[in-house]
Write a protein that holds these residues in place. Structure first.
Motif, PDB file in Angstrom:
ATOM      1  N   THR A 226       0.840  -1.192   0.000  1.00 46.28           N
ATOM      2  CA  THR A 226       0.000   0.000   0.000  1.00 46.28           C
ATOM      3  C   THR A 226       0.882   1.253   0.000  1.00 46.28           C
ATOM      4  OG1 THR A 226      -0.094   0.172   2.413  1.00 46.28           O
ATOM      5  CG2 THR A 226      -1.731  -1.249   1.348  1.00 46.28           C
ATOM      6  N   ALA A 227       0.266   2.387  -0.265  1.00 45.48           N
ATOM      7  CA  ALA A 227       1.023   3.637  -0.250  1.00 45.48           C
ATOM      8  C   ALA A 227       1.626   3.885   1.122  1.00 45.48           C
ATOM      9  CB  ALA A 227       0.100   4.792  -0.646  1.00 45.48           C
ATOM     10  N   ALA A 228       0.888   3.558   2.186  1.00 47.40           N
ATOM     11  CA  ALA A 228       1.395   3.751   3.544  1.00 47.40           C
ATOM     12  C   ALA A 228       2.580   2.846   3.819  1.00 47.40           C
ATOM     13  CB  ALA A 228       0.276   3.501   4.556  1.00 47.40           C
ATOM     14  N   GLN A 229       2.490   1.593   3.390  1.00 47.76           N
ATOM     15  CA  GLN A 229       3.591   0.659   3.594  1.00 47.76           C
ATOM     16  C   GLN A 229       4.830   1.085   2.813  1.00 47.76           C
ATOM     17  OE1 GLN A 229       1.386  -2.809   2.352  1.00 47.76           O
ATOM     18  NE2 GLN A 229       1.025  -3.496   4.458  1.00 47.76           N
ATOM     19  N   GLN A 230       4.643   1.517   1.583  1.00 40.73           N
ATOM     20  CA  GLN A 230       5.776   1.980   0.789  1.00 40.73           C
ATOM     21  C   GLN A 230       6.439   3.193   1.425  1.00 40.73           C
ATOM     22  OE1 GLN A 230       5.359   2.151  -3.545  1.00 40.73           O
ATOM     23  NE2 GLN A 230       3.453   0.988  -3.400  1.00 40.73           N
ATOM     24  N   ALA A 231       5.632   4.109   1.935  1.00 38.03           N
ATOM     25  CA  ALA A 231       6.182   5.316   2.539  1.00 38.03           C
ATOM     26  C   ALA A 231       7.020   4.978   3.766  1.00 38.03           C
ATOM     27  CB  ALA A 231       5.050   6.271   2.913  1.00 38.03           C
ATOM     28  N   VAL A 232       6.536   4.051   4.587  1.00 33.78           N
ATOM     29  CA  VAL A 232       7.283   3.647   5.789  1.00 33.78           C
ATOM     30  C   VAL A 232       8.586   2.954   5.393  1.00 33.78           C
ATOM     31  CG1 VAL A 232       7.267   2.095   7.778  1.00 33.78           C
ATOM     32  CG2 VAL A 232       5.261   3.485   7.288  1.00 33.78           C
ATOM     33  N   ALA A 233       8.529   2.063   4.406  1.00 29.26           N
ATOM     34  CA  ALA A 233       9.721   1.335   3.983  1.00 29.26           C
ATOM     35  C   ALA A 233      10.784   2.273   3.432  1.00 29.26           C
ATOM     36  CB  ALA A 233       9.353   0.279   2.940  1.00 29.26           C
ATOM     37  N   VAL A 234      10.387   3.194   2.582  1.00 30.07           N
ATOM     38  CA  VAL A 234      11.333   4.140   1.984  1.00 30.07           C
ATOM     39  C   VAL A 234      11.941   5.031   3.055  1.00 30.07           C
ATOM     40  CG1 VAL A 234      11.501   6.161   0.481  1.00 30.07           C
ATOM     41  CG2 VAL A 234      10.300   4.113  -0.308  1.00 30.07           C
ATOM     42  N   ARG A 235      11.117   5.499   3.960  1.00 32.17           N
ATOM     43  CA  ARG A 235      11.624   6.393   5.013  1.00 32.17           C
ATOM     44  C   ARG A 235      12.584   5.654   5.934  1.00 32.17           C
ATOM     45  NH1 ARG A 235       8.858   9.217   9.648  1.00 32.17           N
ATOM     46  NH2 ARG A 235      10.157  11.032  10.059  1.00 32.17           N
ATOM     47  N   ALA A 236      12.292   4.403   6.267  1.00 35.40           N
ATOM     48  CA  ALA A 236      13.182   3.635   7.134  1.00 35.40           C
ATOM     49  C   ALA A 236      14.559   3.479   6.490  1.00 35.40           C
ATOM     50  CB  ALA A 236      12.567   2.267   7.427  1.00 35.40           C
ATOM     51  N   ALA A 237      14.591   3.148   5.192  1.00 31.85           N
ATOM     52  CA  ALA A 237      15.866   3.022   4.489  1.00 31.85           C
ATOM     53  C   ALA A 237      16.612   4.354   4.477  1.00 31.85           C
ATOM     54  CB  ALA A 237      15.634   2.522   3.059  1.00 31.85           C
ATOM     55  N   GLN A 238      15.897   5.445   4.262  1.00 26.79           N
ATOM     56  CA  GLN A 238      16.530   6.761   4.209  1.00 26.79           C
ATOM     57  C   GLN A 238      17.092   7.177   5.562  1.00 26.79           C
ATOM     58  OE1 GLN A 238      13.276   9.071   2.588  1.00 26.79           O
ATOM     59  NE2 GLN A 238      13.990   8.818   0.474  1.00 26.79           N
ATOM     60  N   VAL A 239      16.380   6.886   6.638  1.00 28.91           N
ATOM     61  CA  VAL A 239      16.858   7.239   7.982  1.00 28.91           C
ATOM     62  C   VAL A 239      18.189   6.559   8.277  1.00 28.91           C
ATOM     63  CG1 VAL A 239      16.412   6.907  10.452  1.00 28.91           C
ATOM     64  CG2 VAL A 239      14.613   7.807   8.965  1.00 28.91           C
ATOM     65  N   LEU A 240      18.343   5.318   7.844  1.00 24.63           N
ATOM     66  CA  LEU A 240      19.580   4.586   8.089  1.00 24.63           C
ATOM     67  C   LEU A 240      20.662   4.915   7.065  1.00 24.63           C
ATOM     68  CD1 LEU A 240      18.231   1.068   9.109  1.00 24.63           C
ATOM     69  CD2 LEU A 240      18.857   2.994  10.566  1.00 24.63           C
ATOM     70  N   GLY A 241      20.287   5.574   5.955  1.00 28.28           N
ATOM     71  CA  GLY A 241      21.266   5.937   4.931  1.00 28.28           C
ATOM     72  C   GLY A 241      21.508   4.864   3.900  1.00 28.28           C
ATOM     73  N   LEU A 242      20.538   3.968   3.695  1.00 24.53           N
ATOM     74  CA  LEU A 242      20.682   2.847   2.768  1.00 24.53           C
ATOM     75  C   LEU A 242      20.002   3.146   1.435  1.00 24.53           C
ATOM     76  CD1 LEU A 242      19.876  -0.053   5.261  1.00 24.53           C
ATOM     77  CD2 LEU A 242      22.140   0.485   4.314  1.00 24.53           C
ATOM     78  N   GLY A 243      20.743   2.984   0.336  1.00 20.46           N
ATOM     79  CA  GLY A 243      20.159   3.125  -0.988  1.00 20.46           C
ATOM     80  C   GLY A 243      19.514   1.844  -1.470  1.00 20.46           C
ATOM     81  N   VAL A 244      19.954   0.713  -0.919  1.00 15.45           N
ATOM     82  CA  VAL A 244      19.389  -0.603  -1.228  1.00 15.45           C
ATOM     83  C   VAL A 244      19.079  -1.284   0.101  1.00 15.45           C
ATOM     84  CG1 VAL A 244      19.798  -2.876  -2.242  1.00 15.45           C
ATOM     85  CG2 VAL A 244      20.652  -0.820  -3.398  1.00 15.45           C
ATOM     86  N   ALA A 245      17.830  -1.693   0.300  1.00 20.01           N
ATOM     87  CA  ALA A 245      17.461  -2.283   1.584  1.00 20.01           C
ATOM     88  C   ALA A 245      16.247  -3.186   1.436  1.00 20.01           C
ATOM     89  CB  ALA A 245      17.162  -1.189   2.612  1.00 20.01           C
ATOM     90  N   GLY A 246      16.204  -4.200   2.278  1.00 20.99           N
ATOM     91  CA  GLY A 246      15.007  -5.009   2.435  1.00 20.99           C
ATOM     92  C   GLY A 246      14.358  -4.609   3.751  1.00 20.99           C
ATOM     93  N   VAL A 247      13.187  -4.005   3.689  1.00 20.08           N
ATOM     94  CA  VAL A 247      12.516  -3.522   4.895  1.00 20.08           C
ATOM     95  C   VAL A 247      11.341  -4.450   5.197  1.00 20.08           C
ATOM     96  CG1 VAL A 247      11.363  -1.578   6.007  1.00 20.08           C
ATOM     97  CG2 VAL A 247      13.175  -1.162   4.328  1.00 20.08           C
ATOM     98  N   ASP A 248      11.370  -5.060   6.375  1.00 20.06           N
ATOM     99  CA  ASP A 248      10.328  -6.000   6.767  1.00 20.06           C
ATOM    100  C   ASP A 248       9.297  -5.302   7.637  1.00 20.06           C
ATOM    101  OD1 ASP A 248      11.752  -7.941   5.433  1.00 20.06           O
ATOM    102  OD2 ASP A 248      12.782  -8.657   7.232  1.00 20.06           O
ATOM    103  N   LEU A 249       8.041  -5.367   7.212  1.00 25.79           N
ATOM    104  CA  LEU A 249       6.939  -4.724   7.907  1.00 25.79           C
ATOM    105  C   LEU A 249       5.927  -5.764   8.359  1.00 25.79           C
ATOM    106  CD1 LEU A 249       6.154  -1.871   5.331  1.00 25.79           C
ATOM    107  CD2 LEU A 249       7.703  -1.728   7.290  1.00 25.79           C
ATOM    108  N   ILE A 250       5.273  -5.495   9.472  1.00 21.39           N
ATOM    109  CA  ILE A 250       4.096  -6.281   9.850  1.00 21.39           C
ATOM    110  C   ILE A 250       2.930  -5.320  10.040  1.00 21.39           C
ATOM    111  CG2 ILE A 250       5.286  -8.253  10.869  1.00 21.39           C
ATOM    112  CD1 ILE A 250       4.835  -7.017  13.604  1.00 21.39           C
ATOM    113  N   GLN A 251       1.741  -5.827   9.752  1.00 22.85           N
ATOM    114  CA  GLN A 251       0.554  -4.999   9.877  1.00 22.85           C
ATOM    115  C   GLN A 251      -0.035  -5.166  11.267  1.00 22.85           C
ATOM    116  OE1 GLN A 251      -0.092  -2.917   7.403  1.00 22.85           O
ATOM    117  NE2 GLN A 251      -1.696  -1.923   8.617  1.00 22.85           N
ATOM    118  N   SER A 252      -0.268  -4.063  11.937  1.00 23.56           N
ATOM    119  CA  SER A 252      -0.851  -4.095  13.279  1.00 23.56           C
ATOM    120  C   SER A 252      -2.116  -3.255  13.288  1.00 23.56           C
ATOM    121  CB  SER A 252       0.150  -3.547  14.303  1.00 23.56           C
ATOM    122  OG  SER A 252       0.250  -2.129  14.176  1.00 23.56           O
ATOM    123  N   GLN A 253      -2.792  -3.263  14.422  1.00 24.38           N
ATOM    124  CA  GLN A 253      -4.002  -2.458  14.548  1.00 24.38           C
ATOM    125  C   GLN A 253      -3.696  -0.971  14.461  1.00 24.38           C
ATOM    126  OE1 GLN A 253      -5.720  -3.746  18.252  1.00 24.38           O
ATOM    127  NE2 GLN A 253      -6.413  -5.715  17.423  1.00 24.38           N
TER     128      GLN A 253
END
Length: 302
Positions: A226-253
């Motif tokens: 989803t757009a929300a999931q993509q936004a979180v994944a991209v931001r997480a990679a950017q915060v750490l300074g990674l141009g290539v990353a596998g970001v693992d997400l879980i859906q919660s309430q």
């Protein structure tokens, strides 16, 4: 582009795919075992040799550094950076991602949600530490584990205390997290390249387990983040300074939560599940970023 790939095994799927993608695009590419790279460091410059011969003038280097050689591999990568070579994942960013405690602190400081996490050192504080987290189940993770290893689920408070006491007896560094029951053993691996999600895979834990890692018997299927999931994944990679990353997400309430950010994500499972040429995306991104550095200007580390 003259490209180096830091990998201990050139026959591994991810390494092979990167080599194939680079050659398909007519780039010069060489796989270097980071443990065979050795360095000379002085105020007058930085030099490196590989198996008895000098190596220099690489436009870019892609690190595929395993967790067991993080320290030395990062030193080699840093030497490349100091010699003016571009990398999508700088040594400092890899260090941030590999240290789960530091990674969680940095993400949370930027408002990126994740499972509530506690960390402590003294055995006298265990009871209060667990009270800060809340009632079990608890997820206990080794700070530098990977691919689902060193991850345990405890369903009773007494079990959490017992595991913590055992790990402290082994002088292991670990985190304790809340268990997100509604995720039902599933997570979403978002593969981020150059500030966008190029592919996503839903991973499901096998029966009787809560870990969805493919190396632990989990299954993977193509997914549309989803757009929300993509936004979180991209931001997480950017915060750490990674141009290539596998970001693992879980859906919660309360929305998508970051479980982990992988600085050397494997390509096999997600390429086969999604049919996306992720190796090609990585090579195209690196080639586009490396061009301005062809004159060998030194990068500023940070």
């Amino acid at each position: 582009m003259k490209l180096a790939i830091l990998s201990r095994n050139s026959s591994l799927y991810s390494t092979r795919r990167l080599v194939e993608a680079a050659r398909e695009r007519h780039h010069s590419v060489r796989v270097l075992d980071p443990l065979r790279c050795y360095m000379r460091i002085s105020a007058r410059g930085f030099d490196m040799h590989y198996k008895g011969k000098p190596i220099a003038d690489y436009n870019a280097v892609i690190p595929r550094i395993g967790a067991s050689v993080t320290r030395y591999g990062s030193a080699v990568l840093r030497q490349f950076e100091l010699m003016g070579t571009y990398t999508p994942n700088p040594s400092v960013a890899i260090a941030r991602a590999r240290d789960k405690l530091q990674c969680h602190q940095l993400l949370a400081a930027q408002g990126i949600d994740l499972p509530a996490t506690v960390f402590g050192d003294n055995p006298d504080d265990t009871a209060d530490l667990l009270s800060m987290l809340g009632a079990p189940p608890h997820v206990i993770k080794l700070n530098e584990g990977s691919q689902g290893s060193g991850v345990m689920l405890t369903e009773k408070l007494s079990a959490s205390r017992s595991v913590i006491e055992t790990l402290r007896g082994l002088y292991a560094n670990f985190l304790v997290q809340e268990f997100i029951e509604e995720a039902a053993g599933a997570d979403l691996r978002c593969f981020v390249v150059g500030g966008r999600v190029v592919a996503a895979m839903r991973r499901q834990a096998p029966a009787g387990d809560f870990r969805s890692n493919l190396h632990r018997g989990g299954s993977g299927t193509a997914a549309l983040a989803t757009a929300a999931q993509q936004a979180v994944a991209v931001r997480a990679a950017q915060v750490l300074g990674l141009g290539v990353a596998g970001v693992d997400l879980i859906q919660s309430q309360r929305g998508p939560l970051v479980l982990e950010v992988n600085a050397s994500p494997g390509l096999e499972g997600i390429e086969q599940s999604t049919g996306v040429d992720i190796a090609g995306h990585i090579i195209d991104h690196v080639a586009g970023q490396a061009q301005p550095l062809r004159q060998g200007r030194r990068r500023k580390l940070g």
